[in-house]
Scaffold this active site. Structure first.
Site, PDB file in Angstrom:
ATOM      1  N   LYS A   1      76.951  21.039  42.308  1.00 56.67           N
ATOM      2  CA  LYS A   1      76.896  20.956  43.757  1.00 56.67           C
ATOM      3  C   LYS A   1      75.458  20.736  44.255  1.00 56.67           C
ATOM      4  O   LYS A   1      74.500  20.964  43.521  1.00 56.67           O
ATOM      5  CB  LYS A   1      77.502  22.227  44.376  1.00 56.67           C
ATOM      6  CG  LYS A   1      78.939  22.524  43.916  1.00 56.67           C
ATOM      7  CD  LYS A   1      79.915  21.389  44.214  1.00 56.67           C
ATOM      8  CE  LYS A   1      81.375  21.796  44.240  1.00 56.67           C
ATOM      9  NZ  LYS A   1      82.064  21.994  42.964  1.00 56.67           N
TER      10      LYS A   1
HETATM   11  C1  LIG Z   1      83.545  22.789  43.091  1.00 61.92           C
HETATM   12  C2  LIG Z   1      84.737  22.822  43.954  1.00 61.92           C
HETATM   13  C3  LIG Z   1      85.554  23.936  44.071  1.00 61.92           C
HETATM   14  C4  LIG Z   1      85.428  25.164  43.220  1.00 61.92           C
HETATM   15  O1  LIG Z   1      84.212  25.715  43.112  1.00 61.92           O
HETATM   16  P1  LIG Z   1      83.811  26.545  41.791  1.00 61.92           P
HETATM   17  O2  LIG Z   1      82.489  27.100  42.163  1.00 61.92           O
HETATM   18  O3  LIG Z   1      83.763  25.565  40.671  1.00 61.92           O
HETATM   19  O4  LIG Z   1      84.829  27.578  41.588  1.00 61.92           O
HETATM   20  C5  LIG Z   1      86.601  23.896  44.962  1.00 61.92           C
HETATM   21  N1  LIG Z   1      86.857  22.817  45.705  1.00 61.92           N
HETATM   22  C6  LIG Z   1      86.114  21.716  45.609  1.00 61.92           C
HETATM   23  C7  LIG Z   1      86.429  20.556  46.487  1.00 61.92           C
HETATM   24  C8  LIG Z   1      85.038  21.663  44.722  1.00 61.92           C
HETATM   25  O5  LIG Z   1      84.329  20.542  44.618  1.00 61.92           O
END
Ligand SMILES: *Cc1c(COP(=O)(O)O)cnc(C)c1O
Length: 389
Positions: free
Chosen positions: A188
């Protein structure tokens, strides 16, 4: 082997952690307090300031953050939550995990986000919430979203996992709205390695989120403890929180770099298509939005109808040229679990098509300018070689 294969491999993404971040982690490790403590408190305060003073609580990952958002909203068995079939499966998995039912609405083929015009059609007396996803960091039309929620008396749980740093008409995503969930997973825009945060409406909701985060526990006085709700173990550690504090400082620079690279993608891809006389190629680019999007990803839709190869072959040939790509995402309702629950991919045709043709090209702050040209030329060369006769 082509000449380009000798160049270094470009992954589809890569986190940026500077020396100050690494030093700060070492300091936490030496401090004697490594799990949730002063650094977490500092990070939550900094996030709350970032989001205009709204309460913020952090969690072990984005998935736990979204699940706790649903719990805070009191969503459970018998409830329906409207969402998109083009997302990381965490989005609908958390709806199932609290005992509620995901209801999938087709996506807009241009934004690739939930088509808000189709939401009203699926609202029933059981509908409790809308859970939009801001794919690649592009928000939905927030005015439309909250007008719908207000009209139908629904909660909104924003899966803003990819949208840290995104905006809506000059306001940060998270600084407005109902419950807004972010992920700090390694890919992210802001990463704590793993982690997430939830922006809430008031301290009462924040207190409830704290209980769900740690076994449902509340403390009183020196030794008093009570458990009123069933909570899990979803706290963020100080090691992760200190990484987040440093990432937050670097966010404006990360954002500027992502936007500049995305701009180059548009220019270079268009120029290369022109130079190759391939302007008829239906390679679909993302919405050219430099106001609202945080450019979490740069995703194209492959013109599979015009090619004699599939997406996997395009990815393989790019990999052979030293370029990593990703699929974000296949349609959720195509997964076995969801098929067994009776969902059909054909009920959301835009998502069905886009789940098959979407391809994520490399985009991360540490990329070099010349990487963009190399990627665009490689992709277009592969498409040109495999045009249907
Ligand atoms: C990354 C992500 C998640 C989940 O996040 P985690 O930290 O990996 O549990 C949920 N929804 C979307 C759209 C994502 O890109």
């Amino acid at each position: 082997m082509t000449k380009e294969s000798a160049l270094p491999f470009i992954p589809f993404t890569r986190p940026s952690f500077d020396q100050a971040t690494i030093d700060a982690v070492a300091e936490v490790l030496r401090s004697g307090w490594v799990t949730s403590g002063p650094k977490l408190a500092e990070f939550e305060t900094a996030l709350s300031e970032y989001f205009g003073g709204r309460p913020v609580r952090c969690f072990a990952n984005g998935t736990a953050t979204m699940k706790i958002a649903l719990q805070v909203a009191g969503i459970g068995p018998g409830d329906e939550v409207i969402t998109t079939p083009i997302s990381w499966v965490a989005t609908s998995n958390v709806i199932l995990s609290v005992g509620a039912t995901p209801v999938f609405v087709d996506i807009d083929p241009i934004t690739r986000n939930i088509d808000l015009n189709k939401v009203a059609n699926v609202i029933t007396p059981k509908t409790r919430a809308i859970m939009p996803v801001y794919l690649a960091g592009l928000p939905v039309n927030m005015d439309h979203l909250y007008a719908l929620a207000k009209e139908h008396g629904l909660r909104v749980i924003e899966d803003a996992a990819q949208a840290f740093g995104s905006q809506w008409h000059g306001q940060k995503i998270g600084s407005i709205g109902d419950l807004v969930s972010f992920s700090f997973q390694a890919n992210k825009n802001l990463s704590t390695v793993e982690g997430g945060c939830l922006v809430l409406n008031n301290l009462e909701e924040a207190k409830l989120a704290e209980k769900f985060r740690l076994q449902g526990l509340t403390r009183q006085g020196m030794d008093g403890m009570d458990v009123e709700v069933l909570g899990g173990k979803d706290n963020l550690t100080d090691v992760n929180a200190v990484i987040g504090l440093h990432q937050l400082k670097q966010l404006p620079a990360f954002q500027a770099r992502r936007s500049a690279l995305a701009k180059q993608y548009f220019d270079v891809i268009r120029n290369e298509l022109k130079a190759a006389n391939l302007e008829h190629l239906k390679l679909e680019l993302p919405v050219e939005d430099f106001t609202h999007s945080n450019w979490h990803m740069f995703q194209v839709l492959l013109p599979l109808d015009q090619l004699n190869i599939d997406r996997a072959q395009v990815m393989t040939e790019l990999k052979d040229l030293g370029i990593g790509t990703g699929v974000h995402y296949p349609i959720i309702t195509g997964f076995t679990l969801y098929q067994k629950l009776g969902y059909q991919t054909s009920s959301t045709p835009n998502a069905q098509r886009i789940g098959q043709s979407i391809l994520t090209l490399p985009l991360f702050p540490g990329m070099a300018d010349e990487d963009i040209g190399r990627i665009a030329r490689s992709l277009i060369g592969i498409l040109k070689n495999h045009l249907k006769k």
